[in-house]
Design a protein around this motif. Structure first.
Motif, PDB file in Angstrom:
ATOM      1  N   TYR A 180      -1.387   5.081  -0.793  1.00 23.62           N
ATOM      2  CA  TYR A 180      -0.459   4.513   0.798  1.00 23.62           C
ATOM      3  C   TYR A 180      -0.755   3.333   1.375  1.00 23.62           C
ATOM      4  O   TYR A 180      -1.928   2.598   1.167  1.00 23.62           O
ATOM      5  CB  TYR A 180      -1.431   5.553   1.802  1.00 23.62           C
ATOM      6  CG  TYR A 180      -0.996   7.122   1.502  1.00 23.62           C
ATOM      7  CD1 TYR A 180       0.088   7.627   1.898  1.00 23.62           C
ATOM      8  CD2 TYR A 180      -1.851   7.871   0.657  1.00 23.62           C
ATOM      9  CE1 TYR A 180       0.459   9.035   1.648  1.00 23.62           C
ATOM     10  CE2 TYR A 180      -1.735   9.272   0.202  1.00 23.62           C
ATOM     11  CZ  TYR A 180      -0.306   9.854   0.808  1.00 23.62           C
ATOM     12  OH  TYR A 180      -0.260  11.109   0.398  1.00 23.62           O
ATOM     13  N   ALA A 181       0.252   2.721   2.090  1.00 18.10           N
ATOM     14  CA  ALA A 181       0.398   1.560   2.566  1.00 18.10           C
ATOM     15  C   ALA A 181       0.485   1.667   3.910  1.00 18.10           C
ATOM     16  O   ALA A 181       1.208   2.759   4.430  1.00 18.10           O
ATOM     17  CB  ALA A 181       1.368   0.670   2.006  1.00 18.10           C
ATOM     18  N   SER A 182       0.324   0.856   4.745  1.00 18.23           N
ATOM     19  CA  SER A 182       0.694   0.805   6.152  1.00 18.23           C
ATOM     20  C   SER A 182       1.125  -0.661   6.536  1.00 18.23           C
ATOM     21  O   SER A 182       0.745  -1.641   5.475  1.00 18.23           O
ATOM     22  CB  SER A 182      -0.679   1.085   7.000  1.00 18.23           C
ATOM     23  OG  SER A 182      -1.514   0.157   6.992  1.00 18.23           O
ATOM     24  N   TRP A 183       1.339  -1.137   7.775  1.00 14.86           N
ATOM     25  CA  TRP A 183       1.750  -2.544   8.047  1.00 14.86           C
ATOM     26  C   TRP A 183       1.230  -2.937   9.321  1.00 14.86           C
ATOM     27  O   TRP A 183       0.848  -2.255  10.089  1.00 14.86           O
ATOM     28  CB  TRP A 183       3.250  -2.781   7.866  1.00 14.86           C
ATOM     29  CG  TRP A 183       3.945  -1.942   9.108  1.00 14.86           C
ATOM     30  CD1 TRP A 183       4.566  -0.676   8.959  1.00 14.86           C
ATOM     31  CD2 TRP A 183       4.311  -2.544  10.402  1.00 14.86           C
ATOM     32  NE1 TRP A 183       5.256  -0.307  10.160  1.00 14.86           N
ATOM     33  CE2 TRP A 183       5.075  -1.474  10.827  1.00 14.86           C
ATOM     34  CE3 TRP A 183       3.915  -3.480  11.057  1.00 14.86           C
ATOM     35  CZ2 TRP A 183       5.347  -1.420  12.434  1.00 14.86           C
ATOM     36  CZ3 TRP A 183       4.330  -3.735  12.455  1.00 14.86           C
ATOM     37  CH2 TRP A 183       5.205  -2.651  12.938  1.00 14.86           C
ATOM     38  N   TYR A 184       1.007  -3.979   9.314  1.00 15.04           N
ATOM     39  CA  TYR A 184       0.394  -4.870  10.611  1.00 15.04           C
ATOM     40  C   TYR A 184       1.161  -5.898  11.007  1.00 15.04           C
ATOM     41  O   TYR A 184       1.588  -6.792  10.023  1.00 15.04           O
ATOM     42  CB  TYR A 184      -1.121  -5.178  10.283  1.00 15.04           C
ATOM     43  CG  TYR A 184      -1.500  -6.236   9.297  1.00 15.04           C
ATOM     44  CD1 TYR A 184      -1.949  -7.427   9.476  1.00 15.04           C
ATOM     45  CD2 TYR A 184      -1.193  -5.962   7.721  1.00 15.04           C
ATOM     46  CE1 TYR A 184      -2.279  -8.428   8.642  1.00 15.04           C
ATOM     47  CE2 TYR A 184      -1.436  -6.869   6.900  1.00 15.04           C
ATOM     48  CZ  TYR A 184      -2.037  -8.061   7.137  1.00 15.04           C
ATOM     49  OH  TYR A 184      -2.183  -9.075   6.288  1.00 15.04           O
ATOM     50  N   GLY A 185       1.236  -6.127  12.256  1.00 15.30           N
ATOM     51  CA  GLY A 185       2.188  -7.339  12.669  1.00 15.30           C
ATOM     52  C   GLY A 185       1.256  -7.879  14.117  1.00 15.30           C
ATOM     53  O   GLY A 185       1.767  -8.780  14.225  1.00 15.30           O
ATOM     54  N   SER A 186       0.412  -7.424  14.931  1.00 12.47           N
ATOM     55  CA  SER A 186      -0.009  -7.928  16.018  1.00 12.47           C
ATOM     56  C   SER A 186      -0.836  -9.060  15.819  1.00 12.47           C
ATOM     57  O   SER A 186      -1.108  -9.780  16.718  1.00 12.47           O
ATOM     58  CB  SER A 186      -0.599  -6.835  16.863  1.00 12.47           C
ATOM     59  OG  SER A 186      -1.804  -6.207  15.994  1.00 12.47           O
ATOM     60  N   PRO A 196     -10.272   4.051   3.634  1.00 12.26           N
ATOM     61  CA  PRO A 196     -10.261   4.649   2.236  1.00 12.26           C
ATOM     62  C   PRO A 196      -8.800   5.502   1.953  1.00 12.26           C
ATOM     63  O   PRO A 196      -8.584   5.730   0.951  1.00 12.26           O
ATOM     64  CB  PRO A 196     -11.526   5.705   2.523  1.00 12.26           C
ATOM     65  CG  PRO A 196     -11.491   5.977   3.790  1.00 12.26           C
ATOM     66  CD  PRO A 196     -11.344   4.629   4.623  1.00 12.26           C
ATOM     67  N   THR A 197      -8.110   5.548   2.761  1.00  9.62           N
ATOM     68  CA  THR A 197      -6.767   6.121   2.872  1.00  9.62           C
ATOM     69  C   THR A 197      -5.509   5.200   2.540  1.00  9.62           C
ATOM     70  O   THR A 197      -4.453   5.741   2.233  1.00  9.62           O
ATOM     71  CB  THR A 197      -6.567   7.056   4.009  1.00  9.62           C
ATOM     72  OG1 THR A 197      -6.477   5.847   5.104  1.00  9.62           O
ATOM     73  CG2 THR A 197      -7.464   7.934   4.414  1.00  9.62           C
ATOM     74  N   ARG A 198      -5.851   3.925   2.363  1.00 16.13           N
ATOM     75  CA  ARG A 198      -4.813   3.046   1.918  1.00 16.13           C
ATOM     76  C   ARG A 198      -5.169   2.074   0.944  1.00 16.13           C
ATOM     77  O   ARG A 198      -6.579   1.704   0.814  1.00 16.13           O
ATOM     78  CB  ARG A 198      -4.373   2.261   3.154  1.00 16.13           C
ATOM     79  CG  ARG A 198      -4.008   2.967   4.417  1.00 16.13           C
ATOM     80  CD  ARG A 198      -3.180   2.222   5.283  1.00 16.13           C
ATOM     81  NE  ARG A 198      -4.010   1.234   5.967  1.00 16.13           N
ATOM     82  CZ  ARG A 198      -4.937   1.310   7.034  1.00 16.13           C
ATOM     83  NH1 ARG A 198      -5.129   2.398   7.558  1.00 16.13           N
ATOM     84  NH2 ARG A 198      -5.642   0.083   7.415  1.00 16.13           N
ATOM     85  N   VAL A 199      -4.209   1.580   0.116  1.00 19.79           N
ATOM     86  CA  VAL A 199      -4.502   0.713  -1.037  1.00 19.79           C
ATOM     87  C   VAL A 199      -3.932  -0.675  -0.577  1.00 19.79           C
ATOM     88  O   VAL A 199      -4.391  -1.700  -1.391  1.00 19.79           O
ATOM     89  CB  VAL A 199      -4.000   1.137  -2.356  1.00 19.79           C
ATOM     90  CG1 VAL A 199      -4.539   2.640  -2.891  1.00 19.79           C
ATOM     91  CG2 VAL A 199      -2.410   1.248  -2.310  1.00 19.79           C
ATOM     92  N   ILE A 200      -3.066  -0.800   0.269  1.00 22.44           N
ATOM     93  CA  ILE A 200      -2.335  -2.146   0.709  1.00 22.44           C
ATOM     94  C   ILE A 200      -2.083  -2.100   2.252  1.00 22.44           C
ATOM     95  O   ILE A 200      -1.788  -1.034   2.460  1.00 22.44           O
ATOM     96  CB  ILE A 200      -1.430  -2.554  -0.297  1.00 22.44           C
ATOM     97  CG1 ILE A 200      -1.204  -4.128  -0.156  1.00 22.44           C
ATOM     98  CG2 ILE A 200      -0.152  -1.865  -0.131  1.00 22.44           C
ATOM     99  CD1 ILE A 200      -0.232  -4.565  -1.197  1.00 22.44           C
ATOM    100  N   ALA A 215       3.198   4.816   4.418  1.00 26.19           N
ATOM    101  CA  ALA A 215       4.086   5.492   3.389  1.00 26.19           C
ATOM    102  C   ALA A 215       3.488   5.321   2.099  1.00 26.19           C
ATOM    103  O   ALA A 215       2.424   4.612   1.837  1.00 26.19           O
ATOM    104  CB  ALA A 215       5.367   4.255   3.246  1.00 26.19           C
ATOM    105  N   GLU A 216       3.809   6.120   1.182  1.00 25.19           N
ATOM    106  CA  GLU A 216       3.687   6.304  -0.164  1.00 25.19           C
ATOM    107  C   GLU A 216       4.051   5.104  -0.935  1.00 25.19           C
ATOM    108  O   GLU A 216       5.104   4.974  -0.906  1.00 25.19           O
ATOM    109  CB  GLU A 216       4.024   7.654  -0.794  1.00 25.19           C
ATOM    110  CG  GLU A 216       3.450   8.861  -0.143  1.00 25.19           C
ATOM    111  CD  GLU A 216       3.991  10.015  -0.625  1.00 25.19           C
ATOM    112  OE1 GLU A 216       5.290  10.153  -1.381  1.00 25.19           O
ATOM    113  OE2 GLU A 216       3.713  11.212  -0.568  1.00 25.19           O
ATOM    114  N   VAL A 217       3.174   4.466  -1.781  1.00 24.88           N
ATOM    115  CA  VAL A 217       3.664   3.206  -2.537  1.00 24.88           C
ATOM    116  C   VAL A 217       3.012   3.264  -3.925  1.00 24.88           C
ATOM    117  O   VAL A 217       2.059   3.751  -4.234  1.00 24.88           O
ATOM    118  CB  VAL A 217       3.375   1.936  -1.775  1.00 24.88           C
ATOM    119  CG1 VAL A 217       4.134   1.983  -0.473  1.00 24.88           C
ATOM    120  CG2 VAL A 217       1.741   1.749  -1.473  1.00 24.88           C
ATOM    121  N   HIS A 218       3.579   2.626  -4.951  1.00 26.16           N
ATOM    122  CA  HIS A 218       3.129   2.191  -6.030  1.00 26.16           C
ATOM    123  C   HIS A 218       3.030   0.579  -6.177  1.00 26.16           C
ATOM    124  O   HIS A 218       3.899  -0.243  -5.713  1.00 26.16           O
ATOM    125  CB  HIS A 218       4.040   2.533  -7.333  1.00 26.16           C
ATOM    126  CG  HIS A 218       3.687   2.032  -8.537  1.00 26.16           C
ATOM    127  ND1 HIS A 218       4.343   0.776  -9.016  1.00 26.16           N
ATOM    128  CD2 HIS A 218       2.770   2.359  -9.429  1.00 26.16           C
ATOM    129  CE1 HIS A 218       3.861   0.502 -10.251  1.00 26.16           C
ATOM    130  NE2 HIS A 218       2.931   1.398 -10.583  1.00 26.16           N
TER     131      HIS A 218
END
Length: 177
Positions: free
Chosen positions: A52-58, A111-115, A133-136
């Protein structure tokens, strides 16, 4: 071929906002701990993972782990152990879109995200609204023209979208984890 040279974990600041972003020296650094978890940066030829990936912007304007100014609209990412900078192809399993991402920061410390991705990367993948989101993710050695575009804040040349069969295979790997 990339050569990863281990260096001390001190940060060398790239400079002010107008300074050129560089791919050298590549930094691996020493093991470090965040919230009781120890991460061991290392060269990782053949790195490939589904998660899983998430995004950051702040954090826009802050410094990344390799000393560059973080720019939320650029196509960049954070990884706990890959050398800085590294280049990865990230495919969103929901959209099938694949983009090239320049990894220049540390994280995600979950532990729930890879990037973790910049907002610009999430937008290109079509996952900005989802937040997660799910990612490769696969480590790659892209041509210099793509590296140069990312260092200037521009997206790399478009990648081929993943096939429905490949997306299904990656989803089954994720389901088995």
């Amino acid at each position: 071929m990339l050569r990863f040279l281990p260096v001390a974990p001190t940060l060398t600041l790239i400079g002010c906002a107008g300074a050129q972003v560089s791919d050298w020296p590549v930094k691996i650094g020493w093991p470090y701990s965040v919230r009781g978890v120890t991460y061991v940066p290392a060269a990782a030829p053949g790195y490939e993972v589904v998660g899983y990936a998430s995004w950051y912007g702040s954090e826009s304007g802050n410094r990344t782990a390799n000393g560059e100014r973080y720019r939320a609209r650029w196509v960049s990412g954070a990884h706990t152990t890959l050398p800085l900078p590294s280049y990865v192809e990230v495919t969103a399993l929901t959209t099938g879109r694949t983009i090239l991402v320049r990894v220049n920061d540390r994280g995600p410390f979950s532990p729930t995200r890879v990037i973790d991705l910049s907002r610009g990367a999430a937008r290109l993948l079509g996952i900005e609204q989802a937040g997660r989101a799910e990612v490769h993710v696969q480590l790659v050695d892209p041509p210099e023209r793509d590296r140069a575009r990312l260092r200037r804040g521009k997206p790399a040349v478009a990648r081929r979208e993943a096939s429905p069969g490949q997306l299904a295979a990656w989803r089954s790997v994720l389901a088995a984890q």
